[in-house]
Design an enzyme around this catalytic site. Structure first.
Site, short mmCIF file in Angstrom:
data_model
loop_
_atom_site.label_atom_id
_atom_site.label_comp_id
_atom_site.label_asym_id
_atom_site.label_seq_id
_atom_site.Cartn_x
_atom_site.Cartn_y
_atom_site.Cartn_z
N HIS A 24 0.85 -1.21 0.00
CA HIS A 24 0.00 0.00 0.00
C HIS A 24 0.88 1.25 0.00
CE1 HIS A 24 -3.50 2.44 1.62
NE2 HIS A 24 -2.48 3.17 2.05
N GLU A 25 1.88 1.26 0.88
CA GLU A 25 2.72 2.48 1.00
C GLU A 25 3.61 2.65 -0.22
OE1 GLU A 25 0.69 3.08 4.46
OE2 GLU A 25 1.66 4.35 3.01
N HIS B 32 1.70 4.14 -3.09
CA HIS B 32 1.40 5.58 -2.97
C HIS B 32 2.38 6.42 -3.79
CE1 HIS B 32 -2.05 6.25 -0.55
NE2 HIS B 32 -1.59 5.60 0.50
N GLU C 159 -6.01 6.25 -1.98
CA GLU C 159 -5.99 5.12 -1.03
C GLU C 159 -6.50 3.84 -1.68
OE1 GLU C 159 -4.10 7.42 1.59
OE2 GLU C 159 -4.44 5.28 1.71
N ASP D 276 -4.49 0.43 -2.01
CA ASP D 276 -5.01 -0.86 -1.52
C ASP D 276 -4.95 -1.92 -2.62
OD1 ASP D 276 -7.74 0.19 0.73
OD2 ASP D 276 -5.58 -0.05 1.03
N HIS E 9 -9.89 7.51 2.92
CA HIS E 9 -9.98 6.05 2.76
C HIS E 9 -11.43 5.69 2.53
CE1 HIS E 9 -6.59 6.83 5.52
NE2 HIS E 9 -5.98 5.91 4.80
N ARG F 269 -13.13 -1.25 1.46
CA ARG F 269 -11.69 -1.44 1.21
C ARG F 269 -11.43 -2.93 0.94
NH1 ARG F 269 -7.75 2.11 5.06
NH2 ARG F 269 -6.25 1.25 3.58
C1 LIG Z 1 -4.24 11.09 8.25
C2 LIG Z 1 -3.56 9.77 8.14
C3 LIG Z 1 -3.45 9.31 6.72
C4 LIG Z 1 -2.77 8.00 6.61
C5 LIG Z 1 -2.37 7.75 5.17
C6 LIG Z 1 -1.59 6.44 5.08
S1 LIG Z 1 -0.87 6.30 3.53
C7 LIG Z 1 -2.51 5.26 5.16
O1 LIG Z 1 -3.48 5.22 4.45
N1 LIG Z 1 -2.14 4.26 5.98
C8 LIG Z 1 -2.88 3.03 5.93
C9 LIG Z 1 -2.11 1.96 6.68
C10 LIG Z 1 -2.71 0.65 6.34
C11 LIG Z 1 -2.75 0.19 5.02
C12 LIG Z 1 -3.31 -1.03 4.73
C13 LIG Z 1 -3.86 -1.83 5.77
C14 LIG Z 1 -3.87 -1.33 7.11
C15 LIG Z 1 -3.30 -0.09 7.41
C16 LIG Z 1 -4.27 3.18 6.48
O2 LIG Z 1 -5.17 2.57 5.98
N2 LIG Z 1 -4.41 3.99 7.55
C17 LIG Z 1 -5.74 4.09 8.19
C18 LIG Z 1 -5.75 3.25 9.42
C19 LIG Z 1 -6.04 5.54 8.54
O3 LIG Z 1 -5.07 6.34 8.57
O4 LIG Z 1 -7.22 5.84 8.77
ZN LIG Z 2 -2.54 5.25 2.32
#
Ligand SMILES: CCCCC[C@H](S)C(=O)N[C@@H](Cc1ccccc1)C(=O)N[C@@H](C)C(=O)O
Ligand SMILES: [Zn+2]
Length: 694
Positions: free
Chosen positions: A528-529, A532, A591, A595, A656, A662
């Site tokens: 996922h990261e 991005h 996002e 995903d 998200h 998701r």
């Molecule tokens: C204001 C915060 C924004 C967070 C953005 C990061 S890229 C992000 O989307 N992180 C993911 C991490 C992740 C990815 C896949 C599976 C599980 C967790 C994300 O989904 N963060 C959620 C928990 C969120 O920030 O609401």
């Molecule tokens: Zn993200």
């Protein structure tokens, strides 16, 4: 269990408990994976949504409480400061005793709140200047209103800092739709006005001032109308960062983008100097800045011409005081609690110690992160994470060769960028170093008895640290996230992926659990990261974090077409809990692309792992293959539910998609899922129009 079972057993029981095997996985995999969890979980009174990840968050808060309350004989001054701040925060009786005075005693410092004081027009109105009040709200109180002023890396020169001017980013009613005050938003509007009315009335009462309810109501109405007009002036669809990048001199802002309040022309140089003087940084008309929102500033002129300076002052101070009531006595907190109950469904306050643990972690993240890591983080995960990042990065890169929509030139640039992505895992070594930590907080000193002052000190301190960066180069070694954070991040300007210690725990990750669960958990997060860096925002930055177009027009055209497939696909999802509102496939595009990329890359990396190391032993107690367990663990990370009010808020402002979409969206686009569960082609979990970007 008396005997010590291999640590994977809890995994099996957890997976079984959370799922509902009576549901057909090919019909609704989210319900299949989370049905068990949903049946036995309720949303706590103090929450507006609740999911499996909140349980991790709750556990982390307990750990933070423990380390912040523990007295040890020797510790670094920085840690002592964190504990003092925490102590002042949980000192409920003293906070109650002080009532609202800590707030209304400092209102003169921001030129007062007209509706909560007498004679404002004579005492403050005559010498009032908008630049003075919003400059001070910015540098001293960390509050951005009307103008978002911030210092950040230059999008086209990521090694340098520069001043940005942007539109107002947050609104009391969260999103523009609420200001219609009709239908499902009517109640929230009324509660918002009541919140402002109650607070103004309470302050006047505590100040011993007379109360004319009709007058207060009239001013409240004007303030909400002003905020609605400001929200209406904001640019809503801001997908392409290159279009935001308008570099110009301050003199140009004064010439083209100025506006007036009560016939006083707003001077951008005067305003900027007011802020930068506080960190002894000289700026003049020739200072280069980046204007992210030209059209917003153009509209602001018309908006403000309809209001008086009194209205504007009422509004800007309201945006500050509405945040600060949380740091005061119960009577003040209640004015906002009533509003939050209507807006989000949150029916009670969080336990004070939870709120304080998060507050201290949010402000002294380096010190608290150190305590958290020492207490709860097993360091042995670093090499395993590095191996998984290597696997998934390689999968991302090799997948590029399969993409028919991208030409060689663009593919090579993408590979170069993917190889250049730097990973940050767990925490920065710096926080384990006493003098580093003490130096980071050397200018801070807290009193155990002055919580509100401590909060004001933090507001000024955070902003000051940021303002001081203007004439300095970007320190690419700084960690921009603490360790006690259950999340992961990507930074386009640093081209960096970050996995704080907080997320390196089950169900995401555990050395002892099967690799299928690790790849379906943290593996998908890693993908996922990384993705991005190539989503519809990140793709505009090159490997050095600069806004530079490394795409051929043909590949760009194809990318936009494929990302539109994703956007329209997610826009088709309608959410019954939000009485049928559809998702906003544009706001959630980045996002969703992340995903969709993440799940594919993690799965392929897992298959490569199995090819290298052979199939893992099946998990006793659950008759699923590891391919199936991979998807099950991914899905269960998103088990959760929302209050109806929060469902609407999430659709309006969360970047998200809501948790169930998701899971459904990314798996419907990934045929390997259907194969793992032998889904036939017309089942719900198989999309008849699969979208794929990466
Ligand atoms: C204001 C915060 C924004 C967070 C953005 C990061 S890229 C992000 O989307 N992180 C993911 C991490 C992740 C990815 C896949 C599976 C599980 C967790 C994300 O989904 N963060 C959620 C928990 C969120 O920030 O609401
Ligand atoms: Zn993200």
């Amino acid at each position: 269990f008396a005997i010590h079972l291999p640590s994977q057993f809890p995994a099996a029981s957890r997976l079984i408990e959370n799922m509902d095997a009576t549901v057909d996985p090919c019909d609704n995999f989210y319900q299949y994976a989370c049905g068990g969890w949903l049946k036995k979980s309720i949303i706590p009174e103090a929450q507006s949504k609740h999911g499996l990840q909140n349980i991790l968050k709750d556990n982390m808060e307990v750990i933070l409480k423990g380390v912040l309350e523990k007295n040890v004989e020797r510790e670094s001054p920085a840690v002592t400061k964190a504990k003092t701040l925490y102590k002042s925060c949980v000192n409920n009786s003293l906070i109650e005793l002080k009532g609202g005075a800590p707030l209304f005693d400092m209102l003169p410092d921001i030129f007062e709140w007209p509706m909560a004081v007498d004679n404002w027009d004579n005492v403050y109105g005559k010498t009032w200047r908008l630049e003075d009040v919003i400059a001070r709200l910015n540098w001293k109180y960390g509050t951005e209103v009307l103008i978002s002023f911030f210092i950040r890396a230059d999008d086209r020169d990521s090694a340098k800092h520069i001043i940005y001017f942007d539109q107002q980013m947050s609104f009391g009613l969260l999103s523009i739709d609420y200001y219609s005050c009709k239908g499902r938003f009517a109640e929230a509007c009324r509660a918002y006005e009541q919140f402002m009315f109650d607070l103004a009335k309470l302050i006047r009462t505590d100040r011993g001032l007379k109360i004319n309810e009709a007058d207060i109501r009239a001013e409240v109405t004007r303030v909400v109308n002003l905020e609605k007009d400001i929200a209406s002036a904001t640019d809503l669809q801001r997908r392409d960062p290159a279009l935001l990048y308008n570099k110009m001199q301050l003199s140009t802002m004064n010439r083209i983008f100025s506006f007036e309040v009560d016939f006083q022309k707003f001077n951008w140089t005067y305003y900027t100097a007011k802020i930068m003087d506080t960190v002894n940084t000289k700026v003049n008309d020739s200072e280069k800045i980046i204007n992210y929102s030209p059209s917003y500033y153009g509209k602001l002129k018309n908006v403000l011409s309809k209001y008086t300076k009194r209205d504007v002052q009422n509004y800007v101070v309201w945006r500050f005081v509405m945040q600060m009531v949380g740091e005061l006595s119960q009577a003040y907190r209640n004015t906002r609690n009533v509003f939050l109950k209507v807006l989000t469904g949150k029916a009670s306050e969080d336990a004070l110690w939870r709120w304080c643990a998060l507050y201290v972690n949010g402000n002294l993240g380096k010190a608290v992160g150190r305590l958290y890591v020492q207490e709860a983080f097993s360091d042995n995960s670093k090499e395993l994470m590095e191996e998984m990042i290597k696997d998934i990065r390689e999968v991302f890169i090799s997948n590029l060769d399969d993409l028919s929509w991208m030409d060689e030139e663009t593919k090579n640039a993408a590979k170069e960028k993917a190889r250049a992505i730097r990973a940050r895992i767990g925490y920065s070594e710096d926080i384990m170093n006493d003098e580093y930590l003490d130096n980071a907080y050397k200018d801070l000193s807290y009193s155990g008895e002055e919580y509100f002052q401590n909060v004001l000190q933090n507001l000024a301190y955070r902003t000051k640290k940021q303002l001081q960066k203007l004439r300095r180069k970007v320190n690419k070694n700084d960690w921009f996230f603490g360790a006690a954070v259950i999340n992961a991040f990507y930074s386009a300007s640093l081209n960096e992926i970050v996995f704080p210690a907080g997320i390196l725990q089950p169900p995401f990750f555990n050395k002892g659990q099967p690799k299928s669960l690790n790849y379906g958990g943290i593996g998908m997060v890693i993908g996922h990261e990384i993705t991005h860096g190539f989503d519809d925002n990140g793709r505009s930055y090159n490997k050095d974090g600069n806004l530079m177009n490394w795409w051929t027009p043909e590949s760009t055209k194809n990318f936009l077409e494929l990302s539109r497939c994703i956007a329209s696909q997610y826009s088709k999802f309608s959410w019954d809990l939000a009485n049928g509102l559809h998702l906003n496939g544009n706001n959630t595009l980045e996002e969703n692309i992340a995903d969709n990329g993440g799940i594919r890359q993690a799965y392929q990396a897992y298959k490569k792992f199995v090819k290298r190391n052979g199939e893992e032993p099946l998990l006793p107690g659950i008759d699923l293959s590891h391919d199936q367990l991979f998807f099950l663990n991914f899905a269960q990370i998103w088990c959760g539910s929302y209050r109806p009010q929060q469902a609407v808020i999430s659709i309006k402002i969360d970047i998200h998609s809501p948790v169930m979409f998701r899971v459904l969206g990314s798996l419907q686009n990934f045929p390997e899922f259907a194969k793992a569960f032998n889904c036939n082609k017309n089942s719900n979990m198989v999309s008849d129009n699969v979208c794929r970007v990466w």
